[in-house]
Design a protein around this motif. Sequence first.
Motif, mmCIF file in Angstrom:
data_model
loop_
_atom_site.group_PDB
_atom_site.id
_atom_site.type_symbol
_atom_site.label_atom_id
_atom_site.label_comp_id
_atom_site.label_asym_id
_atom_site.label_seq_id
_atom_site.Cartn_x
_atom_site.Cartn_y
_atom_site.Cartn_z
ATOM 1 N N PHE A 1 -2.213 50.379 0.681
ATOM 2 C CA PHE A 1 -2.561 51.546 0.276
ATOM 3 C C PHE A 1 -2.244 52.724 0.810
ATOM 4 C CE2 PHE A 1 -5.538 50.659 -3.011
ATOM 5 C CZ PHE A 1 -5.882 49.623 -3.196
ATOM 6 N N ILE B 1 -7.451 55.916 -6.202
ATOM 7 C CA ILE B 1 -8.722 55.627 -5.990
ATOM 8 C C ILE B 1 -9.133 54.554 -7.098
ATOM 9 C CG2 ILE B 1 -11.081 56.598 -6.187
ATOM 10 C CD1 ILE B 1 -9.560 57.456 -3.804
ATOM 11 N N THR C 1 -4.564 59.291 -1.382
ATOM 12 C CA THR C 1 -3.987 58.355 -0.506
ATOM 13 C C THR C 1 -4.344 58.296 0.816
ATOM 14 O OG1 THR C 1 -1.866 59.127 -1.816
ATOM 15 C CG2 THR C 1 -1.816 57.716 0.188
ATOM 16 N N LEU D 1 -8.101 51.052 -5.802
ATOM 17 C CA LEU D 1 -8.967 50.664 -4.678
ATOM 18 C C LEU D 1 -10.260 50.211 -5.043
ATOM 19 C CD1 LEU D 1 -9.600 51.015 -1.592
ATOM 20 C CD2 LEU D 1 -10.563 53.099 -1.787
ATOM 21 N N ALA E 1 -8.102 56.534 0.748
ATOM 22 C CA ALA E 1 -7.964 55.010 0.304
ATOM 23 C C ALA E 1 -7.621 54.400 1.615
ATOM 24 C CB ALA E 1 -6.897 54.879 -0.606
ATOM 25 N N SER F 1 -3.298 48.591 6.170
ATOM 26 C CA SER F 1 -4.049 49.221 5.006
ATOM 27 C C SER F 1 -3.916 48.240 3.616
ATOM 28 C CB SER F 1 -3.628 50.678 4.756
ATOM 29 O OG SER F 1 -2.157 50.416 4.324
#
Lengths: 520, 460, 315
Positions: C223, C41, C105, C44, C108, C127
């Motif tokens: 991701f 996170i 996971t 991200l 994200a 992703s």
Amino acid sequence: MEQYAVEMLHITKRFPGIIANDDITLQLRKGEIHALLGENGAGKSTLMSVLFGLYTPDEGEICINGHPAKIKNPNDANALGIGMVHQHFKLVECFTVLDNIILGVEPVDKLTFLQKKQARDKIMEMSEKWGLHVNPDALISDITVGMQQRTEILKMLYRENDILIFDEPTAVLTPQEIDELMQIMKNLAAEGKSILFITHKLNEIMAVADRCSVLRKGKYIGTVDIKDTNKAELSRMMVGRDVKFAVDKAPAQPGEEILRVENMTVASRQHSNNAVKNVSFSVRRGEIVCIAGIDGNGQSELVFGITGLEPLAGGKLFLKGKNITRMPIRQRSISGMSHIPEDRHKHGLVLDYTLEDNMVLQRYFERQFTKKGFLRRGNIRQYAEKLIDQYDVRSGQGPVTAARSMSGGNQQKAIVAREIDKDPELLVAVQPTRGLDVGAIEYIHQQIVAQRDAGKAVLLVSLELDEVMNVSDRILVMYEGEIVGEFDPKQVTVEELGLYMAGAKRQTAAEETNDETVKE
Amino acid sequence: MALPAIALFIAAIFFAVKKKNECWKWFAAGVAVQYITTLINTGKDELAGLISGTKADAVTALTGEQWTTCTVVIVLAGIIMLLCRYPRYEASQTLIASLLCVLGGLVIGYIVLLVIEPSGAFEAIQTILENFLTYSKPKSQMKYLGQTLVRTAPLLMCALSVLFAYKVGMFNIGAAGQYVAGACAALFFGLYFKAPWWVCVLAAMAAGAFLGVISGALKTFCNVNVVISGIMLNWITLYITNMVLSMDGVKNPMSPYTIQLRGVNPNGLLPQMDLHTLFGNEKSVTIAIPLAVIMAIVVWVVLNKTKFGYELKATGYNFHAAKYSGMKEKRNIILTMAISGALAGMGAALLYLTGIEEWETTISSVPGMDFNGIAVAFLGGLSPIGSILSAFFIQHITLGGSYVDTTYYCAQISSLISSLIIFLCAFVGFIRFAMQNRIRKRDEAMAMRKDMAAKGGSDT
Amino acid sequence: MILLLQYTLLFASVLLLVALGGCFSERSGVINIGLEGIMVIGALGGALVMKYLPVEFGGAPVMILATLIASAAAGMLFSLLLAVAAIHFKADQTITGTAMNMLATAAATVAVKAMNTAASGGHDVSSDIVYTRARDTFIVRFGNFEFNWFMLVALIALIVSYVVLYKMRFGLRLRACGEHPQAADSVGINVYKMRYAGVLASGLLGGIGGIVYITAGVSSWKFENGVAGFGFLALAVMIFGQWKPIKIALAALLFGFFRALGNVYTGFDLLKNLNLPSQIYNMLPYIISLLVLALTSKNSLAPKAEGIPYDKGTR
């Protein structure tokens, strides 16, 4: 008019189903040592929790130094100058003495960096003044219990508390340390500190207190001046009747030898020394042999060695003449050894199991409870019900009650029932009455004596001198892992025993020379 | 939109948990709103017909798109409310807690979908819940139900592995590695030695058990936390497996995957016993499914009915008491981890020996099967039987996720929901504690009132 | 050789940051298995800033600072999940942590895919986040050696952690809460607050660790892959370092070295000739830490109260 440091007036605290404190009044004068006497469950700790703001009383009020005070949490109590040495010390083991003392009131600079030098100077000065010698840089885990207690006292003094509460402070101390503590308490009182001393030991009250308030079953019984009273009166107030100082029992008729311990040595888990050093004794059929001593002198390890929870570092064990030195725990149990353990929560019970599952903990594998690997639930239930009935074990839902939800006394009764009903040859009971009320204590003593009369051998380990004197037929005193004396309870005084327990006297010199041979 | 109806149901559940009788009103309102909105959606013509028609017509007309989801919510809400009336039974407490977790996961998942793209959110959550039911033909439904079940079996095994260890006081996060080891052994024996299926299954169990024993031994002899050693072993096993399955004769030289078992060693595949005919001839349907269910029952019996289970649980609850009563406490811990590992390893065999999937040798993270297994075990209230249901549910929504409209959403929305459910499962203890507390308080209040009444009576 | 040094330092920085985060959490008494998730996170949060903040806007200092703040904030926000569950609701910390790893996971992936899908009108359903230009601002080249500003960040984190834990009031109180919360409570320390602080600190450092990790060697990140077990490796570093910042730093260097070796071993003839698969190098840190744990765990130095929810009622 008298000035009181603490006044707790007409405090009532109800818990569902029980009134823990019923209209209790406690007045602590400035500069006095005031004892608070009561049995387990008399409401002492509830009252202290009220004083510390952990519980809010349902009725009554608290005045500190003559002013009404609202105490909502321990911080409020601290702010009012009330400090407490808890029965179980509140010390961080891996911190130094200094860190423990300053924790919560750390001297810091503007950026909250710790100013330890400042603290150290203050602590050194205090320990000089009060005779509380500690090494501020030692780790708590490295110092003795007595030192730890001094650290706790310094914690209160560092906070400049004027009202000091000691909760059962002598339970873990040696007699010398107790004497020292008494002296420190007197010094503190002389300097104007007010001290509340919670205990159930009459001797200590007589030695140090000015006045004493007594609680019984949540009720306030009265307050007396120590100089106008005696032990008998205090104990009558505490238990509500004349205490029988002797358990009714016929003289022992010892038969053949059941347990023989030869030169037993057990290593310690706490320190590098041996916990039990070259101990030899035997227990015969039809007698109760009691191991007396102050906590931590190797009694626990002695029992662990006998029951198989710890391996022996040296020596031999015989049960009915058979060598059981290397026998596994299960085999010892089957061969006729029962064990009422010291810590019922750690060893004695699986708290998350039901009462019935706990009742068969030592026998679940027997034919009547297991068939082809499957449990015979019906038989287990029946057996548990029989024991519950016979030994008067009380619980909410009978056999299916979770052991965790039972009271301490009934948990202990369940263990006693389980261990006695196994019909052992040897019953090893370690502090079987710890933390129980008078009724349960009497019951358990009766059961132990009944076992003796039924021709069993009983090895009792106790820290309570009253129990030692009343129940046993023979007393062995343990000091620093050795047996330093053997006595007949009818021919020895408590004072005499105390000298042996404190290591001031020992019976034979022969054992000391044996000590050398073990070490090689 | 069904949103207002769902809100009403949630209100109903809220009141049910709060022990208020209003819950039934809210429930009824929810049902009513649901029916009305659906009716409106089915179109004016039909609505006109319905007003004049009988109630039976109304039910048959309810073929609106939102039917499945709403049914699920109605049933969930109903069950929770019903259970709330019997709060004293442990099973019903567990069920309530689990259902609340599911509901919570779904609601949060729905909110996430709304945030991403409001217009299709409802269809998406519905698709996830429908999974194989999105197909209209019964035969395809059965086929994809079969596929769901095929993947449910290994998931259930992982859950059994986790819960077995948990009952004995250990958190077997290492089930992931044991699962990987099982996959490695099963595929290696199947592809390299061309062994028959049962040898592969046994090899997988042995490999899983071996890892379990390492963890257990590290715990008993070296005091290494099982969680920590499990995590380390997960990664070590993953890399070893990638190495072993990259060998010639095992890995497909053209792709990162292993060779298809069906092609080189049909005997290595689990037998079908004609089960596949029930599921639209879905080839991957094998005895894995009944086998997993049987294992669940066996685990239940062992834990609850046998001397062995009694000893293991005693060891888990109180290591010292187990030692005191003469149980071989260290052996029990190692044995538990071995069994737990064997269950996880067998789980892998039950997936890779169906031929539905090959191992990807370049995989860089431990497969999520085990972590889902943790979710399943806790959602199932740590009961083997409950796990059968929760395993199916988790797998159902996971596969359902692959059917969502990819113009807006992605399949991982299912993983999101299932991980939310596990997260909420962490609160199960708290929910149950709160429920028990409330019951106790009520009992005590009642006892007190009775006392008062009795006292009052004696006064007069 | 320089490449090896560079990667060692980079990976060590990541491990150091995350392990220090874990150290704060565990010192306060909360086991943090969810470090992996916090990293994802945090990564991200940082990656989004790197993608959307124009490089021209203030240049390198602004970019570095903004990225750091974003990932730290994201990590802290996510760590709140653990804090609330473990401290307030007394949830099982291991389950919570495991759930957080999965959640991170999944969340994200869903978020990035949704963004990519929306931005591309449905063509791009990957992703991935690409941040090539922003990443360049982190790097200063000394000949062949690419100095990354995050190495300095890690060093600062180490010094600050040490000072805070051992020289400041906060650290003393935090450690007391992890060792003996009842004692801390009895002297008026709010155990719940301290534990929140500990977990949030782990979110902060873990989040930064996440962004450092994904920008270490590449200019875009997928991701779906999470952070490939780095959070767990950091956990091992923390245990290996016995919950002490300086030892953690040394452990991080050791583990970082092995990890780097896995990436660049082909550059060394000696190692290349051994012809070992790269998997071996990847495995090594885990094997070593398992062995060391086996040898040293007899007397565990872990905070005594870690993993046990604190309940004011039990004294």
